[in-house]
Scaffold this motif. Sequence first.
Motif, PDB file in Angstrom:
ATOM      1  N   UNK A 254       0.575  -1.234   0.362  1.00 32.58           N
ATOM      2  CA  UNK A 254      -0.306  -0.509  -0.286  1.00 32.58           C
ATOM      3  C   UNK A 254       0.975   1.423   0.410  1.00 32.58           C
ATOM      4  N   UNK A 255       1.869   1.418   1.030  1.00 34.83           N
ATOM      5  CA  UNK A 255       2.929   2.223   0.984  1.00 34.83           C
ATOM      6  C   UNK A 255       2.997   3.592   1.832  1.00 34.83           C
ATOM      7  N   UNK A 256       1.430   2.872   2.642  1.00 36.07           N
ATOM      8  CA  UNK A 256       1.297   3.378   3.878  1.00 36.07           C
ATOM      9  C   UNK A 256       2.266   2.861   5.206  1.00 36.07           C
ATOM     10  N   UNK A 257       2.894   3.401   5.634  1.00 34.42           N
ATOM     11  CA  UNK A 257       3.512   3.464   6.870  1.00 34.42           C
ATOM     12  C   UNK A 257       3.010   3.943   7.916  1.00 34.42           C
ATOM     13  N   UNK A 258       2.667   2.303   8.629  1.00 37.95           N
ATOM     14  CA  UNK A 258       1.687   1.355  10.200  1.00 37.95           C
ATOM     15  C   UNK A 258       2.525   2.348  11.547  1.00 37.95           C
ATOM     16  N   UNK A 259       1.825   2.663  12.138  1.00 38.52           N
ATOM     17  CA  UNK A 259       2.561   3.574  13.447  1.00 38.52           C
ATOM     18  C   UNK A 259       1.973   2.469  14.444  1.00 38.52           C
ATOM     19  N   UNK A 260       3.049   2.306  15.379  1.00 41.79           N
ATOM     20  CA  UNK A 260       2.898   1.385  16.645  1.00 41.79           C
ATOM     21  C   UNK A 260       2.237   2.223  17.541  1.00 41.79           C
ATOM     22  N   UNK A 261       0.491   1.661  18.107  1.00 43.40           N
ATOM     23  CA  UNK A 261      -0.189   3.001  19.473  1.00 43.40           C
ATOM     24  C   UNK A 261       0.324   1.672  20.504  1.00 43.40           C
ATOM     25  N   UNK A 262       0.169   2.523  21.762  1.00 46.13           N
ATOM     26  CA  UNK A 262      -0.494   2.039  22.829  1.00 46.13           C
ATOM     27  C   UNK A 262      -1.293   1.760  23.351  1.00 46.13           C
ATOM     28  N   UNK A 263      -1.619   0.531  24.033  1.00 46.89           N
ATOM     29  CA  UNK A 263      -3.127   0.863  24.515  1.00 46.89           C
ATOM     30  C   UNK A 263      -3.402   0.936  25.694  1.00 46.89           C
ATOM     31  N   UNK A 264      -4.006   2.224  25.599  1.00 39.34           N
ATOM     32  CA  UNK A 264      -3.984   3.161  26.815  1.00 39.34           C
ATOM     33  C   UNK A 264      -4.063   3.060  28.203  1.00 39.34           C
ATOM     34  N   UNK A 265      -3.860   3.061  29.302  1.00 37.67           N
ATOM     35  CA  UNK A 265      -3.955   2.417  30.533  1.00 37.67           C
ATOM     36  C   UNK A 265      -4.392   3.082  31.635  1.00 37.67           C
ATOM     37  N   UNK A 266      -4.876   2.750  32.418  1.00 37.19           N
ATOM     38  CA  UNK A 266      -6.410   3.344  32.670  1.00 37.19           C
ATOM     39  C   UNK A 266      -6.705   4.801  33.176  1.00 37.19           C
ATOM     40  N   UNK A 267      -5.538   5.582  33.743  1.00 37.63           N
ATOM     41  CA  UNK A 267      -4.943   6.736  34.098  1.00 37.63           C
ATOM     42  C   UNK A 267      -5.044   8.152  32.564  1.00 37.63           C
ATOM     43  N   UNK A 268      -4.887   7.810  31.102  1.00 34.86           N
ATOM     44  CA  UNK A 268      -4.823   7.936  30.307  1.00 34.86           C
ATOM     45  C   UNK A 268      -7.065   7.888  30.005  1.00 34.86           C
ATOM     46  N   UNK A 269      -7.085   7.165  29.945  1.00 38.41           N
ATOM     47  CA  UNK A 269      -8.729   6.943  29.870  1.00 38.41           C
ATOM     48  C   UNK A 269      -9.662   7.693  30.906  1.00 38.41           C
ATOM     49  N   UNK A 270      -9.859   7.219  31.751  1.00 33.47           N
ATOM     50  CA  UNK A 270     -10.121   8.605  32.687  1.00 33.47           C
ATOM     51  C   UNK A 270      -9.925  10.339  32.276  1.00 33.47           C
ATOM     52  N   UNK A 271      -8.533  10.094  32.419  1.00 31.60           N
ATOM     53  CA  UNK A 271      -8.157  11.873  32.354  1.00 31.60           C
ATOM     54  C   UNK A 271      -9.387  12.208  31.190  1.00 31.60           C
ATOM     55  N   UNK A 272      -9.380  11.115  29.861  1.00 30.72           N
ATOM     56  CA  UNK A 272     -10.123  11.652  28.321  1.00 30.72           C
ATOM     57  C   UNK A 272     -11.338  11.598  28.408  1.00 30.72           C
ATOM     58  N   UNK A 273     -11.931  10.277  29.763  1.00 32.95           N
ATOM     59  CA  UNK A 273     -13.230  10.140  29.774  1.00 32.95           C
ATOM     60  C   UNK A 273     -13.729  11.701  30.443  1.00 32.95           C
ATOM     61  N   UNK A 274     -13.388  12.396  31.512  1.00 32.98           N
ATOM     62  CA  UNK A 274     -13.449  13.560  32.233  1.00 32.98           C
ATOM     63  C   UNK A 274     -13.468  14.256  31.845  1.00 32.98           C
ATOM     64  N   UNK A 275     -12.403  15.024  30.626  1.00 30.10           N
ATOM     65  CA  UNK A 275     -12.022  16.270  30.313  1.00 30.10           C
ATOM     66  C   UNK A 275     -13.245  16.401  28.837  1.00 30.10           C
ATOM     67  N   UNK A 276     -13.717  14.874  28.248  1.00 30.04           N
ATOM     68  CA  UNK A 276     -14.516  15.476  27.418  1.00 30.04           C
ATOM     69  C   UNK A 276     -15.697  14.888  28.344  1.00 30.04           C
ATOM     70  N   UNK A 277     -16.118  14.518  29.209  1.00 27.45           N
ATOM     71  CA  UNK A 277     -17.408  14.675  30.509  1.00 27.45           C
ATOM     72  C   UNK A 277     -17.564  16.464  30.657  1.00 27.45           C
ATOM     73  N   UNK A 278     -16.461  16.969  31.156  1.00 22.44           N
ATOM     74  CA  UNK A 278     -15.959  19.114  31.406  1.00 22.44           C
ATOM     75  C   UNK A 278     -16.291  19.326  31.025  1.00 22.44           C
ATOM     76  N   UNK A 279     -16.004  18.907  29.650  1.00 19.29           N
ATOM     77  CA  UNK A 279     -15.767  20.131  28.259  1.00 19.29           C
ATOM     78  C   UNK A 279     -17.996  20.211  28.452  1.00 19.29           C
ATOM     79  N   UNK A 280     -18.295  19.100  27.506  1.00 14.67           N
ATOM     80  CA  UNK A 280     -19.601  19.309  27.818  1.00 14.67           C
ATOM     81  C   UNK A 280     -20.766  19.726  28.890  1.00 14.67           C
TER      82      UNK A 280
END
Length: 610
Positions: A361-387
């Motif tokens: 395909x000529x496209x490069x894959x980037x390995x991403x790390x499966x997010x940990x608990x702190x990252x997920x909770x931070x994103x969810x909280x940020x989204x909730x507060x913004x809403x």
Amino acid sequence: MATFQETGLDEQMLQAIAELGFVEPTPVQEKSIPEILNCGKDIVSLAQTGTGKTGAFGLPIVQMVDPSVTHVQAMILSPTRELCLQIAKDLANFSKFKPQVDVCPVYGGSDIRKQIKQLRSNPQIVVGTPGRVIDLIERGVLKIDEIRWLVLDEADEMLDMGFKDDLETILNETPDSRQTLLFSATMPPFIAKVASKYMKEPLEIKIGRTNQGADTVEHHYYLVRPSDRYLALKRVVDMVPDIYSIVFCRTREETKEVAEKLIADGYNADSLHGDLSQAQRDMVMQRFKMKHLQILVATDVAARGIDVHELTHVINYNLPDDIEVYIHRSGRTGRAGRAGISAAIVCKKDLPKIKQIEKISGKKFERKMVPNADEICQIKLQHFVEGIAAQQVEEDTAVSKFIPEAVEKLAEFSKEDIIAKFISAEFESVNKYYQAANDLNISDEPRQKGERAERGPRPGDENMDRLFINVGKIDSIRPADIIGLINQYTRELSAKVNIGHIDIMRNFSFVDVDNQFSDDIVNAINGRVVDGYRLICEKAEPRKDSDDDEFPRRDGHKGGRGGRAGFGFGGGRRRREDRRDGRDFRDDYFPSARPNRAERRHRDRGGKQK
């Protein structure tokens, strides 16, 4: 960049384009429209899904059809009902200022009598799926022996869906004088054969390299153990609160399983697979297109023809065997110039396939790390507060009369205390679920010689208890099913259960779990009825003086871990005592669940089935 005026389209077509909000042609439209309008040559156009191919052939055909002619002038073939309807809708929009141009879609799964009635009104353009087109030709209702244009849209997908013979049948029914327009994202051998056999010195138009993915799509992969795929999927989804995605699975069984788990875990998801009726399929698709669903879990065949431009993610729960299928999947996001992400959840054995896709395909894959608990909770909280911050509060609303009382009750608390209480109440369940969540990422380094493969805790670990469950290979049980069973019935535990080694025998299974949760798991699973089976779950105590992961039999004889009686709660004796007339002891717990069990056992032992 050229304009639509420079492509040769007339005023009526330009007016329709302006009303649709199109400003300038896409590359495939810029190159194809003038050639179709002016040269009359056959065309092979190679471009990715979502690059504007319908406009590339639809705009010039709508302009050139003659409304005074009473037979079909253009035949457009598409692989699926959904794509057929979408093309017909687009052509109707293109012909808004040419009311005398009539477009008729014909497809399977719908009343053929209504389609026959529409055909008898002499439409100039017919859009159809190959099977229904052949049916109508054989009935003598659809005549394509005088058509001027034949379009094969998504030709490679029609080939993948088994329409090879149908395509050749239809091609042989059309006149040699036709202009053939073939549009495809990839160029497999049969498509090249069609171009060689049925097209006259076709002009080839390439947008990007053949088999190349769209430039607007990023390609990511997450490396986990096979047993952690579902947990990884949930975390990837949790990191994007506004996700709008298709999750691709290999089989309809896996599709149903993943969708059911997501729904049970509270995600806004549904499935699309071959077991659904057309009415059910239409309902799911309508909900997804209206964004009433965020996640659609689908097989490749079921997802063909889905035309949704705003997808944020395509997630490969498993990589497909065919690299061209991956290119099709990834092309469903990043459409109409939007950015998109194609993510794959893989294990170590999939890494060579990642390299193959990158090469082709000529496209490069980037390995991403499966997010940990702190990252997920931070994103969810940020989204909730913004809403909450974006929420508009009107003075005269139904809830306004309750606000003074709430203010009075909260008056003794500071602003910080109120916010802390509010967030704590909202995120208590999320924090409990993730507070003991394991790291799902694994190393991509190859194993050294003699190094043991990475596995969960071994039997005999002092922090693990071994449980017996009365289902095994004869029930087509896999490790993922055992994990799913535990996750399904222990979702409300205060922390994530650590699952260790799993042994699946012919008639039963062993699984190692955290000893702090083993009693809860036994209580949650034991006695449950699943698909007509009453589950038995009990603790199996290992020998304390054993160094080789073996379990004692109650009669004092030692059996290996894989032995038929090698568990510690006396199951071997119960098996011997409860076997009557060739029946397994499990038949006494649910005698109606296995009406053909004796026949299956007889066949398994080499006998002939009655």
